[in-house]
Enzyme design. Sequence first.
Site, PDB file in Angstrom:
ATOM      1  N   HIS A 134       8.422 -61.540 -23.488  1.00 57.83           N
ATOM      2  CA  HIS A 134       7.937 -61.061 -22.479  1.00 57.83           C
ATOM      3  C   HIS A 134       8.746 -60.828 -21.396  1.00 57.83           C
ATOM      4  O   HIS A 134       9.757 -61.704 -21.258  1.00 57.83           O
ATOM      5  CB  HIS A 134       6.604 -62.028 -22.357  1.00 57.83           C
ATOM      6  N   ASP A 211       8.195 -70.652 -23.744  1.00 56.43           N
ATOM      7  CA  ASP A 211       7.104 -69.941 -23.309  1.00 56.43           C
ATOM      8  C   ASP A 211       5.867 -70.002 -24.400  1.00 56.43           C
ATOM      9  O   ASP A 211       5.828 -69.400 -25.253  1.00 56.43           O
ATOM     10  CB  ASP A 211       7.239 -68.475 -23.145  1.00 56.43           C
ATOM     11  N   GLN A 214       1.490 -67.664 -25.873  1.00 62.33           N
ATOM     12  CA  GLN A 214       0.662 -67.323 -26.911  1.00 62.33           C
ATOM     13  C   GLN A 214       0.559 -68.229 -28.183  1.00 62.33           C
ATOM     14  O   GLN A 214      -0.243 -67.915 -29.137  1.00 62.33           O
ATOM     15  CB  GLN A 214       1.572 -66.063 -27.658  1.00 62.33           C
ATOM     16  N   LYS A 237      -5.191 -68.086 -21.457  1.00 66.10           N
ATOM     17  CA  LYS A 237      -4.902 -67.889 -22.842  1.00 66.10           C
ATOM     18  C   LYS A 237      -5.326 -68.941 -23.546  1.00 66.10           C
ATOM     19  O   LYS A 237      -5.416 -68.833 -24.865  1.00 66.10           O
ATOM     20  CB  LYS A 237      -3.482 -67.830 -22.962  1.00 66.10           C
ATOM     21  N   CYS A 375       4.464 -55.576 -22.272  1.00 68.75           N
ATOM     22  CA  CYS A 375       5.352 -56.400 -21.445  1.00 68.75           C
ATOM     23  C   CYS A 375       6.653 -56.914 -22.101  1.00 68.75           C
ATOM     24  O   CYS A 375       7.065 -57.885 -21.955  1.00 68.75           O
ATOM     25  CB  CYS A 375       4.762 -57.375 -20.731  1.00 68.75           C
TER      26      CYS A 375
END
Length: 417
Positions: A134, A211, A214, A237, A375
């Site tokens: 991303h 990160d 997700q 999320k 993104c």
Amino acid sequence: MNKAATVTEQIKPFDVMAVRQDFPILHQQVNGHPLVYLDNGATTQKPQAVIDALVEFYSTYNSNVHRGAHSLSDKATEKFENARITLAEFINAPESREVIWTRGTTEGVNLVAYSWGRQNLKAGDRVLVSMMEHHSNIVPWQLVAAEKGATVEPIPVTQLGEIDQDAYAAMLDDRVKMVSFGQVSNALGSINPVKEMADKAHQVGALVMVDGAQGVGHWMADVQALGCDFYAFSGHKLFGPTGIGALWGRAELLESMPPWHGGGEMIENVSFAGTTFNRIPFKFEAGTPNIADAIGLAAAINYLNGLDKAGAIAHEEALMQRVQERADAFEGLRLVGCARNRVCVMSFILEGIHSADIGMLLDQQGIAVRTGSHCAQPVMEHLGLDGTVRASFSFYNTFEEIDRLFAGLEKAKTFLL
């Protein structure tokens, strides 16, 4: 997808219809059709428990934290700090003081890039990020690297949508100071081997930033098992509010890093002769924090803790199997990203039809998906695409909604071809 239960465990059928009753937004019509919400990769919906927690805060004990001298402030402070403990337990952090409240994943990456990066990167150093990242896990590193004379280099991705592990191993040397990559690709759904990659990075003395945006909503956030040094994610999320998230970092690293923002709460003493700073986590939490949404995020975690976790994971796996079967049988549909290990995401194109047109026609049928580059322009360019349609699923989605999606695609194909 990762298996949370062993094959010897008896997994009860997951009662998805009962769970859906906890999410008021799912029970509406959009453009004259029952809503089919398949944009969970962008944001997840919120159970009533989260909504109630926000209403309770603003209705009964809205107050600032830590500095008050009255009962409302005491209650707000207790709830706020208990939320930090709840989150720390959810991600298996060794200590709750290692959890820093942020606005989301993006701010978490920026905090590490600017605080750790400015202090530790120098000319000639290298930062490795995967090609599937991303933009929020690329741009902060580019900005700080340009300032310090370091370089940001992409780790190649295979045509299956997996990080090329051989290429990654070949890139590692003692000039690599940070490896930063997503636990799960938002564009492709690929689950990356965090522990394996972290171990390799640590062998050359590099740190690892993950990160987790997700991954966190699929019960994948165990920072000790992952073996990383920093882990960032967004509350929205994780079925919680927007505008709240967290950065986890190893205590010894956070303690050695300078403050990023200056202001109230992050100080110990201020004078014009010099200022001393607070201990972690408060050193990185300048100003009035997002109290209500931190409490709302804790409510989301408490809700998730009350679910049949093994059943929810098994249900998502069954959804993925149905999606794969339907996609394989759908003429003209090409999946983008076919990693051997991935979450329940279908990123695809329909030959001859622009993704934006597909998204518009699905929306007219009440089906919410994402279209575009997500993104993640570098990986799209690498794959020779300007974008995809992305349907991303969660435990509250149903097999019937998958059938609705493919019926909608059939109508779109008939109309547009």
